[in-house]
Motif scaffolding. Structure first.
Motif, PDB file in Angstrom:
ATOM      1  N   PHE A 128      55.160  10.616   2.993  1.00  0.00           N
ATOM      2  CA  PHE A 128      54.879  11.350   4.224  1.00  0.00           C
ATOM      3  C   PHE A 128      55.936  11.079   5.300  1.00  0.00           C
ATOM      4  O   PHE A 128      56.735  10.140   5.192  1.00  0.00           O
ATOM      5  CB  PHE A 128      53.491  10.970   4.748  1.00  0.00           C
ATOM      6  CG  PHE A 128      52.402  11.115   3.719  1.00  0.00           C
ATOM      7  CD1 PHE A 128      51.911  12.364   3.375  1.00  0.00           C
ATOM      8  CD2 PHE A 128      51.887   9.990   3.076  1.00  0.00           C
ATOM      9  CE1 PHE A 128      50.914  12.500   2.427  1.00  0.00           C
ATOM     10  CE2 PHE A 128      50.892  10.115   2.120  1.00  0.00           C
ATOM     11  CZ  PHE A 128      50.407  11.368   1.791  1.00  0.00           C
ATOM     12  N   ASP A 129      55.912  11.892   6.325  1.00  0.00           N
ATOM     13  CA  ASP A 129      56.861  11.731   7.428  1.00  0.00           C
ATOM     14  C   ASP A 129      56.516  10.532   8.305  1.00  0.00           C
ATOM     15  O   ASP A 129      57.408   9.910   8.877  1.00  0.00           O
ATOM     16  CB  ASP A 129      56.891  12.993   8.300  1.00  0.00           C
ATOM     17  CG  ASP A 129      57.470  14.188   7.556  1.00  0.00           C
ATOM     18  OD1 ASP A 129      58.274  13.951   6.627  1.00  0.00           O
ATOM     19  OD2 ASP A 129      57.122  15.331   7.892  1.00  0.00           O
ATOM     20  N   ARG A 130      55.244  10.237   8.416  1.00  0.00           N
ATOM     21  CA  ARG A 130      54.814   9.125   9.263  1.00  0.00           C
ATOM     22  C   ARG A 130      54.716   7.832   8.458  1.00  0.00           C
ATOM     23  O   ARG A 130      54.123   7.792   7.380  1.00  0.00           O
ATOM     24  CB  ARG A 130      53.451   9.423   9.903  1.00  0.00           C
ATOM     25  CG  ARG A 130      53.481  10.554  10.915  1.00  0.00           C
ATOM     26  CD  ARG A 130      52.137  10.697  11.603  1.00  0.00           C
ATOM     27  NE  ARG A 130      51.817   9.527  12.418  1.00  0.00           N
ATOM     28  CZ  ARG A 130      50.649   9.351  13.028  1.00  0.00           C
ATOM     29  NH1 ARG A 130      49.679  10.252  12.873  1.00  0.00           N
ATOM     30  NH2 ARG A 130      50.431   8.273  13.759  1.00  0.00           N
ATOM     31  N   ASP A 131      55.313   6.767   8.999  1.00  0.00           N
ATOM     32  CA  ASP A 131      55.304   5.479   8.308  1.00  0.00           C
ATOM     33  C   ASP A 131      53.886   4.940   8.117  1.00  0.00           C
ATOM     34  O   ASP A 131      53.604   4.281   7.117  1.00  0.00           O
ATOM     35  CB  ASP A 131      56.141   4.458   9.096  1.00  0.00           C
ATOM     36  CG  ASP A 131      57.632   4.771   9.049  1.00  0.00           C
ATOM     37  OD1 ASP A 131      58.048   5.490   8.119  1.00  0.00           O
ATOM     38  OD2 ASP A 131      58.359   4.291   9.928  1.00  0.00           O
ATOM     39  N   VAL A 132      53.010   5.213   9.087  1.00  0.00           N
ATOM     40  CA  VAL A 132      51.647   4.685   9.003  1.00  0.00           C
ATOM     41  C   VAL A 132      50.921   5.248   7.787  1.00  0.00           C
ATOM     42  O   VAL A 132      50.139   4.547   7.142  1.00  0.00           O
ATOM     43  CB  VAL A 132      50.864   4.984  10.311  1.00  0.00           C
ATOM     44  CG1 VAL A 132      50.640   6.483  10.486  1.00  0.00           C
ATOM     45  CG2 VAL A 132      49.533   4.242  10.314  1.00  0.00           C
ATOM     46  N   LEU A 179      45.114  14.534  16.487  1.00  0.00           N
ATOM     47  CA  LEU A 179      45.382  14.253  15.080  1.00  0.00           C
ATOM     48  C   LEU A 179      45.512  15.567  14.334  1.00  0.00           C
ATOM     49  O   LEU A 179      44.611  16.393  14.358  1.00  0.00           O
ATOM     50  CB  LEU A 179      44.238  13.431  14.488  1.00  0.00           C
ATOM     51  CG  LEU A 179      44.421  12.950  13.047  1.00  0.00           C
ATOM     52  CD1 LEU A 179      45.494  11.876  12.985  1.00  0.00           C
ATOM     53  CD2 LEU A 179      43.108  12.400  12.512  1.00  0.00           C
ATOM     54  N   GLU A 180      46.657  15.766  13.699  1.00  0.00           N
ATOM     55  CA  GLU A 180      46.872  17.024  13.002  1.00  0.00           C
ATOM     56  C   GLU A 180      45.882  17.184  11.856  1.00  0.00           C
ATOM     57  O   GLU A 180      45.505  16.214  11.208  1.00  0.00           O
ATOM     58  CB  GLU A 180      48.305  17.119  12.478  1.00  0.00           C
ATOM     59  CG  GLU A 180      48.658  16.159  11.352  1.00  0.00           C
ATOM     60  CD  GLU A 180      49.190  14.830  11.852  1.00  0.00           C
ATOM     61  OE1 GLU A 180      49.901  14.146  11.088  1.00  0.00           O
ATOM     62  OE2 GLU A 180      48.904  14.486  13.019  1.00  0.00           O
ATOM     63  N   LEU A 181      45.471  18.425  11.641  1.00  0.00           N
ATOM     64  CA  LEU A 181      44.483  18.696  10.592  1.00  0.00           C
ATOM     65  C   LEU A 181      45.050  18.368   9.224  1.00  0.00           C
ATOM     66  O   LEU A 181      44.363  17.828   8.366  1.00  0.00           O
ATOM     67  CB  LEU A 181      44.048  20.161  10.654  1.00  0.00           C
ATOM     68  CG  LEU A 181      42.993  20.586   9.623  1.00  0.00           C
ATOM     69  CD1 LEU A 181      41.703  19.812   9.847  1.00  0.00           C
ATOM     70  CD2 LEU A 181      42.725  22.087   9.720  1.00  0.00           C
ATOM     71  N   TYR A 182      46.323  18.709   9.025  1.00  0.00           N
ATOM     72  CA  TYR A 182      46.968  18.412   7.748  1.00  0.00           C
ATOM     73  C   TYR A 182      48.317  17.755   8.009  1.00  0.00           C
ATOM     74  O   TYR A 182      49.114  18.286   8.801  1.00  0.00           O
ATOM     75  CB  TYR A 182      47.173  19.690   6.927  1.00  0.00           C
ATOM     76  CG  TYR A 182      47.832  19.422   5.595  1.00  0.00           C
ATOM     77  CD1 TYR A 182      47.066  19.001   4.518  1.00  0.00           C
ATOM     78  CD2 TYR A 182      49.198  19.539   5.436  1.00  0.00           C
ATOM     79  CE1 TYR A 182      47.661  18.720   3.304  1.00  0.00           C
ATOM     80  CE2 TYR A 182      49.803  19.256   4.233  1.00  0.00           C
ATOM     81  CZ  TYR A 182      49.027  18.847   3.163  1.00  0.00           C
ATOM     82  OH  TYR A 182      49.617  18.567   1.965  1.00  0.00           O
ATOM     83  N   PRO A 183      48.603  16.611   7.374  1.00  0.00           N
ATOM     84  CA  PRO A 183      47.739  15.949   6.390  1.00  0.00           C
ATOM     85  C   PRO A 183      46.790  14.922   6.996  1.00  0.00           C
ATOM     86  O   PRO A 183      46.024  14.302   6.277  1.00  0.00           O
ATOM     87  CB  PRO A 183      48.746  15.244   5.498  1.00  0.00           C
ATOM     88  CG  PRO A 183      49.831  14.833   6.450  1.00  0.00           C
ATOM     89  CD  PRO A 183      49.924  15.957   7.467  1.00  0.00           C
ATOM     90  N   LEU A 217      43.964  12.998   4.908  1.00  0.00           N
ATOM     91  CA  LEU A 217      44.307  11.640   4.495  1.00  0.00           C
ATOM     92  C   LEU A 217      43.273  10.630   4.972  1.00  0.00           C
ATOM     93  O   LEU A 217      42.989   9.648   4.271  1.00  0.00           O
ATOM     94  CB  LEU A 217      45.690  11.263   5.036  1.00  0.00           C
ATOM     95  CG  LEU A 217      46.871  11.953   4.364  1.00  0.00           C
ATOM     96  CD1 LEU A 217      48.180  11.539   5.010  1.00  0.00           C
ATOM     97  CD2 LEU A 217      46.899  11.624   2.872  1.00  0.00           C
ATOM     98  N   ILE A 218      42.703  10.866   6.146  1.00  0.00           N
ATOM     99  CA  ILE A 218      41.638   9.985   6.632  1.00  0.00           C
ATOM    100  C   ILE A 218      40.486   9.949   5.640  1.00  0.00           C
ATOM    101  O   ILE A 218      39.956   8.885   5.310  1.00  0.00           O
ATOM    102  CB  ILE A 218      41.148  10.445   8.020  1.00  0.00           C
ATOM    103  CG1 ILE A 218      42.159  10.027   9.091  1.00  0.00           C
ATOM    104  CG2 ILE A 218      39.773   9.857   8.346  1.00  0.00           C
ATOM    105  CD1 ILE A 218      41.837  10.545  10.469  1.00  0.00           C
ATOM    106  N   LEU A 219      40.099  11.110   5.145  1.00  0.00           N
ATOM    107  CA  LEU A 219      39.000  11.172   4.174  1.00  0.00           C
ATOM    108  C   LEU A 219      39.372  10.477   2.864  1.00  0.00           C
ATOM    109  O   LEU A 219      38.567   9.741   2.289  1.00  0.00           O
ATOM    110  CB  LEU A 219      38.624  12.636   3.907  1.00  0.00           C
ATOM    111  CG  LEU A 219      38.098  13.425   5.109  1.00  0.00           C
ATOM    112  CD1 LEU A 219      37.779  14.862   4.690  1.00  0.00           C
ATOM    113  CD2 LEU A 219      36.875  12.757   5.717  1.00  0.00           C
ATOM    114  N   ILE A 220      40.599  10.685   2.409  1.00  0.00           N
ATOM    115  CA  ILE A 220      41.052  10.068   1.159  1.00  0.00           C
ATOM    116  C   ILE A 220      41.134   8.551   1.313  1.00  0.00           C
ATOM    117  O   ILE A 220      40.630   7.788   0.478  1.00  0.00           O
ATOM    118  CB  ILE A 220      42.415  10.642   0.732  1.00  0.00           C
ATOM    119  CG1 ILE A 220      42.274  12.119   0.364  1.00  0.00           C
ATOM    120  CG2 ILE A 220      42.983   9.845  -0.444  1.00  0.00           C
ATOM    121  CD1 ILE A 220      43.591  12.820   0.094  1.00  0.00           C
TER     122      ILE A 220
END
Length: 239
Positions: free
Chosen positions: A39-43, A133-137, A141-144
């Motif tokens: 992903f683009d975000r390190d977190v 918080l963007e809907l995707y991803p 990802l929060i749910l996963i």
């Protein structure tokens, strides 16, 4: 005499296994064994790396439980068993009526515990922040991540004790006590953290172990834990 001593060995062994897992989880949080750059975000990358690493650890724990308790130990992984007789716990207000069962208690506590977690997390992590918080991803990802984290931690801190204690005929309070102790201590460094986090996690550890023991299944423990993690990950991933 020797027979009684030997009966304690499985509990001692699984306690050592869980105790060894606790510092590993803390270490993997910043330095997971597996590293993914998706992903683009390190977190997000750090979290998926951590979750996959811990999932592998949870699978190892399942294998250890199977080695100690055999197929009987794996019965607590069932998601179909959602009901059961509630043992009264007057000290926290659990005084079930004759018609009440885990279908009622699990649903009610899922709501209450999630609301309490939301309040605590709001003040510990999200106070003064605006939610963006963007809907995707992000939300997906929060749910996963919540599902993966809930599953792994329930395996390590609940299923492990419940399966072994039940298999060898010990008091269910031993499993509940060990689940509360280990889950509480490890959350001193988690989210929510500090003394408040320890107390909350210890209670949740005790209650979710109770749910497994009395329903002989995984459903309520996984569901309630999942809901808590959705709240926590949402707060952590807020921009």
């Amino acid at each position: 005499m020797s027979k009684k001593r030997s009966n304690w060995m499985p509990i001692l062994l699984i306690t050592i296994v869980v105790a060894a897992c606790a510092p590993l989880l803390l270490s993997f949080r910043s330095s997971p064994l597996l590293a993914f750059e998706i992903f683009d975000r390190d977190v997000y990358n750090l979290e998926i790396s951590y979750q996959i690493t811990v999932l592998l650890l949870a699978i190892i724990v399942i294998g250890i439980v199977y080695g100690i308790a055999g197929k009987d130990g794996l019965t607590y992984l069932s998601l179909r068993r959602r009901d059961g007789i509630i043992l009264p716990e007057p000290w926290i207000g659990i005084k079930p009526k004759e018609t009440e069962s885990w279908k009622n208690l699990g649903f009610n506590f899922a709501i209450v515990i999630t609301l309490v977690t939301t309040v605590v997390i709001y003040f510990q992590l999200g106070y003064g922040e605006s939610i963006s918080l963007e809907l995707y991803p992000g939300f997906i990802l929060i749910l996963i991540f919540s599902l993966m984290n809930a599953f792994s931690e329930e395996i390590i801190f609940r299923f492990s004790f419940v399966s072994i204690v039940s298999r060898y005929g010990f008091s269910p309070y031993i499993a509940q006590g060990l689940a509360a102790l280990t889950f509480g201590i490890v959350h001193y460094f988690g989210n929510p953290g500090g003394i408040v986090g320890v107390l909350m996690a210890a209670f949740i550890g005790w209650f979710l172990a109770k749910s497994m023991l009395e329903t002989k299944g995984f459903f309520w423990a996984l569901t309630i834990h999942f809901l808590q993690d959705v709240v926590i990950f949402t707060a952590l991933f807020i921009k």
